[in-house]
Write a protein that holds these residues in place. Structure first.
Motif, PDB file in Angstrom:
ATOM      1  N   ASP A  59      36.611 -51.512 -16.822  1.00 26.98           N
ATOM      2  CA  ASP A  59      37.099 -51.862 -15.491  1.00 26.98           C
ATOM      3  C   ASP A  59      36.130 -51.453 -14.390  1.00 26.98           C
ATOM      4  O   ASP A  59      35.995 -52.145 -13.370  1.00 26.98           O
ATOM      5  CB  ASP A  59      38.461 -51.198 -15.246  1.00 26.98           C
ATOM      6  N   THR A  60      35.457 -50.326 -14.569  1.00 21.59           N
ATOM      7  CA  THR A  60      34.557 -49.848 -13.519  1.00 21.59           C
ATOM      8  C   THR A  60      33.378 -50.793 -13.295  1.00 21.59           C
ATOM      9  O   THR A  60      32.833 -50.838 -12.188  1.00 21.59           O
ATOM     10  CB  THR A  60      34.031 -48.454 -13.868  1.00 21.59           C
ATOM     11  N   GLN A  61      32.975 -51.557 -14.309  1.00 24.64           N
ATOM     12  CA  GLN A  61      31.859 -52.481 -14.136  1.00 24.64           C
ATOM     13  C   GLN A  61      32.213 -53.638 -13.203  1.00 24.64           C
ATOM     14  O   GLN A  61      31.328 -54.217 -12.571  1.00 24.64           O
ATOM     15  CB  GLN A  61      31.419 -53.017 -15.493  1.00 24.64           C
ATOM     16  N   ALA A  62      33.498 -53.978 -13.131  1.00 22.06           N
ATOM     17  CA  ALA A  62      33.917 -55.048 -12.226  1.00 22.06           C
ATOM     18  C   ALA A  62      33.838 -54.627 -10.771  1.00 22.06           C
ATOM     19  O   ALA A  62      33.813 -55.476  -9.869  1.00 22.06           O
ATOM     20  CB  ALA A  62      35.342 -55.490 -12.562  1.00 22.06           C
ATOM     21  N   MET A  63      33.772 -53.328 -10.507  1.00 20.41           N
ATOM     22  CA  MET A  63      33.684 -52.852  -9.136  1.00 20.41           C
ATOM     23  C   MET A  63      32.372 -53.254  -8.481  1.00 20.41           C
ATOM     24  O   MET A  63      32.292 -53.344  -7.246  1.00 20.41           O
ATOM     25  CB  MET A  63      33.841 -51.331  -9.102  1.00 20.41           C
ATOM     26  N   ASP A  64      31.321 -53.502  -9.279  1.00 17.88           N
ATOM     27  CA  ASP A  64      30.025 -53.877  -8.715  1.00 17.88           C
ATOM     28  C   ASP A  64      30.082 -55.224  -8.005  1.00 17.88           C
ATOM     29  O   ASP A  64      29.280 -55.487  -7.109  1.00 17.88           O
ATOM     30  CB  ASP A  64      28.965 -53.909  -9.814  1.00 17.88           C
ATOM     31  N   THR A  70      29.098 -34.899 -11.481  1.00 21.50           N
ATOM     32  CA  THR A  70      29.952 -35.537 -10.481  1.00 21.50           C
ATOM     33  C   THR A  70      29.642 -35.038  -9.074  1.00 21.50           C
ATOM     34  O   THR A  70      29.765 -35.790  -8.099  1.00 21.50           O
ATOM     35  CB  THR A  70      31.431 -35.280 -10.809  1.00 21.50           C
ATOM     36  N   ALA A  71      29.243 -33.762  -8.946  1.00 22.73           N
ATOM     37  CA  ALA A  71      28.886 -33.244  -7.625  1.00 22.73           C
ATOM     38  C   ALA A  71      27.654 -33.945  -7.068  1.00 22.73           C
ATOM     39  O   ALA A  71      27.535 -34.142  -5.854  1.00 22.73           O
ATOM     40  CB  ALA A  71      28.657 -31.734  -7.705  1.00 22.73           C
ATOM     41  N   LYS A  72      26.730 -34.335  -7.932  1.00 25.23           N
ATOM     42  CA  LYS A  72      25.546 -35.059  -7.482  1.00 25.23           C
ATOM     43  C   LYS A  72      25.886 -36.515  -7.149  1.00 25.23           C
ATOM     44  O   LYS A  72      25.327 -37.089  -6.212  1.00 25.23           O
ATOM     45  CB  LYS A  72      24.465 -35.018  -8.559  1.00 25.23           C
ATOM     46  N   LYS A  73      26.809 -37.087  -7.916  1.00 20.78           N
ATOM     47  CA  LYS A  73      27.163 -38.482  -7.682  1.00 20.78           C
ATOM     48  C   LYS A  73      27.999 -38.647  -6.409  1.00 20.78           C
ATOM     49  O   LYS A  73      27.884 -39.644  -5.701  1.00 20.78           O
ATOM     50  CB  LYS A  73      27.932 -39.033  -8.889  1.00 20.78           C
ATOM     51  N   TYR A  74      28.869 -37.664  -6.137  1.00 28.52           N
ATOM     52  CA  TYR A  74      29.712 -37.724  -4.941  1.00 28.52           C
ATOM     53  C   TYR A  74      29.661 -36.376  -4.241  1.00 28.52           C
ATOM     54  O   TYR A  74      30.501 -35.496  -4.460  1.00 28.52           O
ATOM     55  CB  TYR A  74      31.161 -38.075  -5.309  1.00 28.52           C
ATOM     56  N   PRO A  75      28.680 -36.163  -3.368  1.00 25.73           N
ATOM     57  CA  PRO A  75      28.527 -34.858  -2.716  1.00 25.73           C
ATOM     58  C   PRO A  75      29.464 -34.635  -1.531  1.00 25.73           C
ATOM     59  O   PRO A  75      29.570 -33.512  -1.039  1.00 25.73           O
ATOM     60  CB  PRO A  75      27.064 -34.885  -2.253  1.00 25.73           C
ATOM     61  N   ASP A 119      34.993 -43.648 -10.996  1.00 29.18           N
ATOM     62  CA  ASP A 119      33.564 -43.537 -11.275  1.00 29.18           C
ATOM     63  C   ASP A 119      32.923 -43.094  -9.974  1.00 29.18           C
ATOM     64  O   ASP A 119      32.727 -43.897  -9.060  1.00 29.18           O
ATOM     65  CB  ASP A 119      33.001 -44.879 -11.751  1.00 29.18           C
ATOM     66  N   PHE A 120      32.611 -41.800  -9.877  1.00 29.36           N
ATOM     67  CA  PHE A 120      32.205 -41.234  -8.603  1.00 29.36           C
ATOM     68  C   PHE A 120      30.890 -41.816  -8.094  1.00 29.36           C
ATOM     69  O   PHE A 120      30.663 -41.855  -6.887  1.00 29.36           O
ATOM     70  CB  PHE A 120      32.116 -39.713  -8.712  1.00 29.36           C
ATOM     71  N   ASP A 121      30.043 -42.272  -8.980  1.00 31.76           N
ATOM     72  CA  ASP A 121      28.818 -42.911  -8.528  1.00 31.76           C
ATOM     73  C   ASP A 121      29.133 -44.211  -7.798  1.00 31.76           C
ATOM     74  O   ASP A 121      28.620 -44.471  -6.711  1.00 31.76           O
ATOM     75  CB  ASP A 121      27.897 -43.168  -9.723  1.00 31.76           C
ATOM     76  N   ARG A 122      29.996 -45.042  -8.379  1.00 26.61           N
ATOM     77  CA  ARG A 122      30.375 -46.306  -7.736  1.00 26.61           C
ATOM     78  C   ARG A 122      31.258 -46.068  -6.512  1.00 26.61           C
ATOM     79  O   ARG A 122      31.151 -46.787  -5.513  1.00 26.61           O
ATOM     80  CB  ARG A 122      31.091 -47.204  -8.748  1.00 26.61           C
ATOM     81  N   LEU A 123      32.132 -45.096  -6.569  1.00 27.78           N
ATOM     82  CA  LEU A 123      32.967 -44.802  -5.411  1.00 27.78           C
ATOM     83  C   LEU A 123      32.128 -44.378  -4.211  1.00 27.78           C
ATOM     84  O   LEU A 123      32.462 -44.692  -3.063  1.00 27.78           O
ATOM     85  CB  LEU A 123      33.976 -43.709  -5.760  1.00 27.78           C
ATOM     86  N   SER A 124      31.044 -43.673  -4.479  1.00 26.25           N
ATOM     87  CA  SER A 124      30.159 -43.259  -3.388  1.00 26.25           C
ATOM     88  C   SER A 124      29.353 -44.431  -2.857  1.00 26.25           C
ATOM     89  O   SER A 124      29.254 -44.628  -1.640  1.00 26.25           O
ATOM     90  CB  SER A 124      29.230 -42.140  -3.873  1.00 26.25           C
ATOM     91  N   ARG A 125      28.784 -45.240  -3.765  1.00 28.56           N
ATOM     92  CA  ARG A 125      27.915 -46.342  -3.335  1.00 28.56           C
ATOM     93  C   ARG A 125      28.707 -47.474  -2.692  1.00 28.56           C
ATOM     94  O   ARG A 125      28.304 -48.022  -1.671  1.00 28.56           O
ATOM     95  CB  ARG A 125      27.126 -46.890  -4.524  1.00 28.56           C
ATOM     96  N   LEU A 126      29.834 -47.836  -3.284  1.00 32.39           N
ATOM     97  CA  LEU A 126      30.557 -49.030  -2.858  1.00 32.39           C
ATOM     98  C   LEU A 126      31.520 -48.771  -1.708  1.00 32.39           C
ATOM     99  O   LEU A 126      31.792 -49.684  -0.913  1.00 32.39           O
ATOM    100  CB  LEU A 126      31.327 -49.620  -4.042  1.00 32.39           C
ATOM    101  N   PHE A 127      32.045 -47.571  -1.597  1.00 27.36           N
ATOM    102  CA  PHE A 127      33.061 -47.301  -0.586  1.00 27.36           C
ATOM    103  C   PHE A 127      32.592 -46.301   0.467  1.00 27.36           C
ATOM    104  O   PHE A 127      32.625 -46.599   1.653  1.00 27.36           O
ATOM    105  CB  PHE A 127      34.345 -46.792  -1.262  1.00 27.36           C
TER     106      PHE A 127
END
Length: 306
Positions: free
Chosen positions: A201-206, A276-281, A224-232
């Motif tokens: 499911d997380t791949q559809a967020m892209d 996760t701290a690096k992906k979403y600081p 997915d904290f990397d996508r949550l940070s980049r996309l939102f």
């Protein structure tokens, strides 16, 4: 009552009856219910979508518009097969002209469904969605916020792997996922994407169209904290999702809550796990509540702090 008053009353009654009869005739005018529904479809916008992808190139007898009308009829009548569609159209052959339909053989309809560019109807669907959003923009919404609110989730639809070898799921099973973004305020789908069943499911967020200032509601399968940070977070959008049980964090600030509303805690947190701290600081907002259902609590985290 005087006779003159009676004459005026009788005159008004006859006029009203004639007016109602005229309105009823204008509303029907020999048109079927299906043709009245399809009159809401603007041929100009549909033609633009067809010409954009050359949908009627080399078309002779049946056009993309005919395909659209037949498939719309099949949807409204809950037809389950091409044979059933052809049988219904053949049975009502004498009435198809007034409905704007044609008898389309099942082989022709199958070829058109397979070969016509699906982007024609995707683009036209988005045209209808935009018009519907304008009609419902002033509707009352119980949350009382002006920002757009979307809900994003996926549905798994099982398929026969022998007939659809592209729909790989797991082992010898076949399926595909329909990822849907719903406009919660207007209850209108804003984005739909189909993927094989084995796509997470997380791949559809892209591919998700993210609007600045909008709220996105998702299940914890999309954490997915990397996508949550980049996309939102980076696009100044807000997300609300359930927190996983193994999430590691430290409390930055705790707010007072009214436990009578079911809210147990309202905290600002920062992730402490190494990756996760690096992906979403940035900080997150963690809200824990205790709903009466099942008698257990639930936690959700979001980006907005107001």
């Amino acid at each position: 009552m005087r006779y003159s008053d009676f004459k005026i009353f009788r005159f008004d009654f006859v006029s009203l009856y004639c007016l109602i009869y005229k309105i009823a005739q204008d509303m029907n005018a020999g048109n079927t219910v299906f043709s009245q529904l399809m009159s809401l479809i603007h041929d100009y916008e549909l033609r633009k979508c067809i010409d954009r992808y050359r949908g009627d190139f080399h078309a002779r007898r049946f056009t993309c518009r005919d395909q659209f009308l037949v498939m719309s009829y099949a949807q409204l009548t809950s037809s389950a097969s091409l044979r059933g569609i052809e049988a219904q159209l053949t049975a009502f052959n004498s009435k198809l002209y007034h409905a704007g339909l044609k008898v389309m053989p099942k082989s022709t309809l199958a070829d058109m469904n397979e070969k016509k560019d699906w982007r024609i109807y995707q683009d036209y669907a988005m045209v209808l969605v935009e018009r519907a959003r304008v009609l419902y923009k002033d509707e009352y919404y119980r949350l009382g916020i002006e920002n757009m609110v979307y809900a994003f989730d996926s549905s798994t639809i099982n398929l026969c792997l022998q007939l659809c070898p592209w729909a790989k799921f797991h082992h010898d099973k076949g399926a595909f996922k329909m990822h849907t973004l719903i406009d919660v305020k207007n209850n209108i789908p804003n984005f739909i994407m189909l993927t094989p069943g084995n796509v997470h499911d997380t791949q559809a967020m892209d591919s998700l169209p993210v609007e600045a200032g909008a709220y996105y509601l998702m299940d914890k399968g999309y954490v997915d904290f990397d996508r949550l940070s980049r996309l939102f977070q980076q696009q100044k959008a807000y997300f609300v999702t359930r927190a996983k049980d193994n999430m590691k964090y430290s409390v930055f600030e705790a707010r007072e809550v009214d436990r009578q509303t079911g809210v147990i805690s309202d905290e600002s947190i920062s992730l402490t796990a190494l990756f996760t701290a690096k992906k979403y600081p940035d900080l997150l907002r963690l809200v824990a509540n205790s709903p009466p259902l099942h008698g257990r609590g639930a936690a959700a985290h979001a980006k907005r702090f107001q």
